[in-house]
Design a protein around this motif. Structure first.
Motif, mmCIF file in Angstrom:
data_model
loop_
_atom_site.group_PDB
_atom_site.id
_atom_site.type_symbol
_atom_site.label_atom_id
_atom_site.label_comp_id
_atom_site.label_asym_id
_atom_site.label_seq_id
_atom_site.Cartn_x
_atom_site.Cartn_y
_atom_site.Cartn_z
ATOM 1 N N LEU A 167 6.861 7.464 10.110
ATOM 2 C CA LEU A 167 7.427 7.470 8.954
ATOM 3 C C LEU A 167 7.907 8.406 8.022
ATOM 4 O O LEU A 167 7.364 9.610 8.022
ATOM 5 C CB LEU A 167 5.990 6.862 7.849
ATOM 6 N N PRO A 168 9.103 8.152 7.466
ATOM 7 C CA PRO A 168 9.809 9.143 6.950
ATOM 8 C C PRO A 168 9.043 9.332 5.389
ATOM 9 O O PRO A 168 9.859 8.962 4.593
ATOM 10 C CB PRO A 168 11.260 8.768 6.873
ATOM 11 N N ALA A 169 7.940 9.859 5.291
ATOM 12 C CA ALA A 169 7.100 9.871 3.961
ATOM 13 C C ALA A 169 7.355 11.358 3.452
ATOM 14 O O ALA A 169 7.467 12.151 4.417
ATOM 15 C CB ALA A 169 5.949 9.309 4.060
ATOM 16 N N ASP A 170 7.000 11.608 2.349
ATOM 17 C CA ASP A 170 7.005 13.035 1.824
ATOM 18 C C ASP A 170 5.384 13.130 1.381
ATOM 19 O O ASP A 170 4.948 14.454 1.341
ATOM 20 C CB ASP A 170 7.782 13.125 0.831
ATOM 21 N N ILE A 171 4.754 12.176 0.710
ATOM 22 C CA ILE A 171 3.662 12.339 0.331
ATOM 23 C C ILE A 171 2.632 10.915 0.642
ATOM 24 O O ILE A 171 2.971 9.999 0.618
ATOM 25 C CB ILE A 171 3.754 12.250 -1.214
ATOM 26 N N LEU A 172 1.375 11.567 0.830
ATOM 27 C CA LEU A 172 0.267 10.350 0.979
ATOM 28 C C LEU A 172 -0.472 10.659 -0.393
ATOM 29 O O LEU A 172 -0.812 11.548 -0.954
ATOM 30 C CB LEU A 172 -0.630 11.077 1.992
ATOM 31 N N LYS A 173 -0.751 9.234 -0.986
ATOM 32 C CA LYS A 173 -1.542 9.393 -2.347
ATOM 33 C C LYS A 173 -2.834 8.654 -1.831
ATOM 34 O O LYS A 173 -2.964 7.663 -1.073
ATOM 35 C CB LYS A 173 -0.912 8.305 -3.176
ATOM 36 N N ILE A 174 -4.008 9.451 -1.850
ATOM 37 C CA ILE A 174 -5.292 9.006 -1.533
ATOM 38 C C ILE A 174 -5.896 8.141 -2.422
ATOM 39 O O ILE A 174 -5.955 8.314 -3.671
ATOM 40 C CB ILE A 174 -6.122 10.321 -1.520
ATOM 41 N N ASP A 175 -6.256 6.708 -1.928
ATOM 42 C CA ASP A 175 -6.743 5.776 -2.901
ATOM 43 C C ASP A 175 -7.816 6.259 -3.741
ATOM 44 O O ASP A 175 -8.606 6.683 -3.177
ATOM 45 C CB ASP A 175 -6.967 4.800 -2.009
ATOM 46 N N LYS A 176 -7.708 5.632 -4.923
ATOM 47 C CA LYS A 176 -8.838 6.218 -5.799
ATOM 48 C C LYS A 176 -10.231 5.571 -5.512
ATOM 49 O O LYS A 176 -11.497 5.976 -6.034
ATOM 50 C CB LYS A 176 -8.534 5.708 -7.483
#
Ligand code: C2E
Ligand code: CA
Ligand code: CA
Ligand code: CA
Length: 279
Positions: free
Chosen positions: A194-203
């Motif tokens: 996946l060409p992603a920059d950031i993972l957002k950890i679910d609340k």
């Protein structure tokens, strides 16, 4: 028994009727909301845990409904998705967000990123990259200032198509964040592609730290995973100092949540952005 049956039926059908008419009236309302200028955006700062600097903001839509007051997105985005209204609404969000970001830049606030949530239907609609290209040109915002948040579950619906779309968006210079990470069962081999920059950890995981052992393990594992893959990490839903400490200790660089700020209207957020840092 016959009497009872009829009553049950009547009760059921009345409830159904009221639900159907509720939905219909919401759908009618949604259809006119854009033209009547009833949507607004709130912005929630994203903060660097070591420096206290505001590194970006996430745009979150609200609907100021004349009769019902302020409606939160979970109550109308699903219907907007079903009806396809999300396409023009999503475009409105992108255009307004980019215009706002450009205005903040011109006001001399630090170079910061603005994040926009992209829904499933919007992501799979045939011309998202073209739409965004047009809006960037129109507003004069550099692509490097724009970040799109796509949920893990939307990516999982059609991973191959998602990868190629995300590649196209990345080539334009836009950043990609995987939203609600940890809730969507993506495989490690897919994540690697996946060409992603950031993972957002679910609340939902952040709410259990510290204390809930499985949430602690999950959050720590996601942070390590991000570090090992060279991705940035953002924890969402940070409300308490203990949560912040837990995340800081494990080198989660960025957080968002009520601890620092609720999502706010642009005018209210302005002084915070001018200052640029939390103590
Ligand atoms: P999300 O993208 O996961 O956004 C995070 C949600 O958590 C937001 O709810 C935010 O207000 C809330 N939040 C932030 N900090 C805290 C905290 O410390 N504690 C708690 N309990 N909640 C916190 P909101 O604004 O109601 O948005 C809900 C969802 O609606 C978003 O979830 C996103 O999926 C969707 N959404 C919002 N704006 C848009 C939009 O412009 N377009 C699309 N397609 N979806 C949107
Ligand atoms: Ca989001
Ligand atoms: Ca999220
Ligand atoms: Ca969510």
């Amino acid at each position: 028994a016959k009497e009872e049956g009829r009553n049950t039926y009547q009760f059921f059908s009345e409830e159904m009727n009221s639900r159907v008419s509720e939905r219909l009236s919401m759908e009618t309302g949604l259809r006119h909301a854009l033209a009547r200028n009833e949507f607004l955006l709130h912005y929630q700062p994203r903060v660097n845990t070591t420096t206290g600097r505001i590194v970006g903001v996430e745009a979150l839509i609200r609907w100021q409904q004349p009769q019902k007051g302020l409606i939160l997105p979970d109550a109308f985005i699903p219907l907007a998705e079903e009806t396809g209204l999300i396409i023009p609404i999503g475009e409105w969000v992108l255009r307004n967000t980019c215009t706002q970001a450009r205005a903040w830049q011109e006001a001399g606030f630090a170079q910061m990123r603005i994040s926009v949530n992209i829904s499933c239907r919007q992501f799979t609609h045939d011309n998202l990259p073209d739409t965004i290209r047009g809006i960037l040109r129109e507003t004069g915002l550099q692509p490097s200032c724009l970040e799109l948040e796509i949920t893990e579950s939307v990516i999982m619906l059609n991973p191959e198509r998602a990868i190629s779309l995300l590649n196209e968006l990345k080539e334009m210079g836009i950043s990609i964040a995987i939203d609600d990470f940890g809730t969507g069962y993506s495989s490690l081999s897919l994540l690697k592609r996946l060409p992603a920059d950031i993972l957002k950890i679910d609340k939902s995981f952040v709410s259990g730290i510290p204390g809930n052992k499985s949430d602690e393990t999950l959050v720590a594992t996601i942070i390590n995973l991000g570090h090992n893959m060279g991705l940035g990490l953002v924890a969402e839903g940070v409300e308490r100092q203990e949560q912040l400490h837990f995340l800081e200790e494990r080198n989660c660089q960025e957080v968002q949540g009520y601890y620092f700020s609720k999502p706010l209207p642009a005018e209210t957020l302005q002084p915070l952005l001018k200052n640029g840092t939390y103590p």
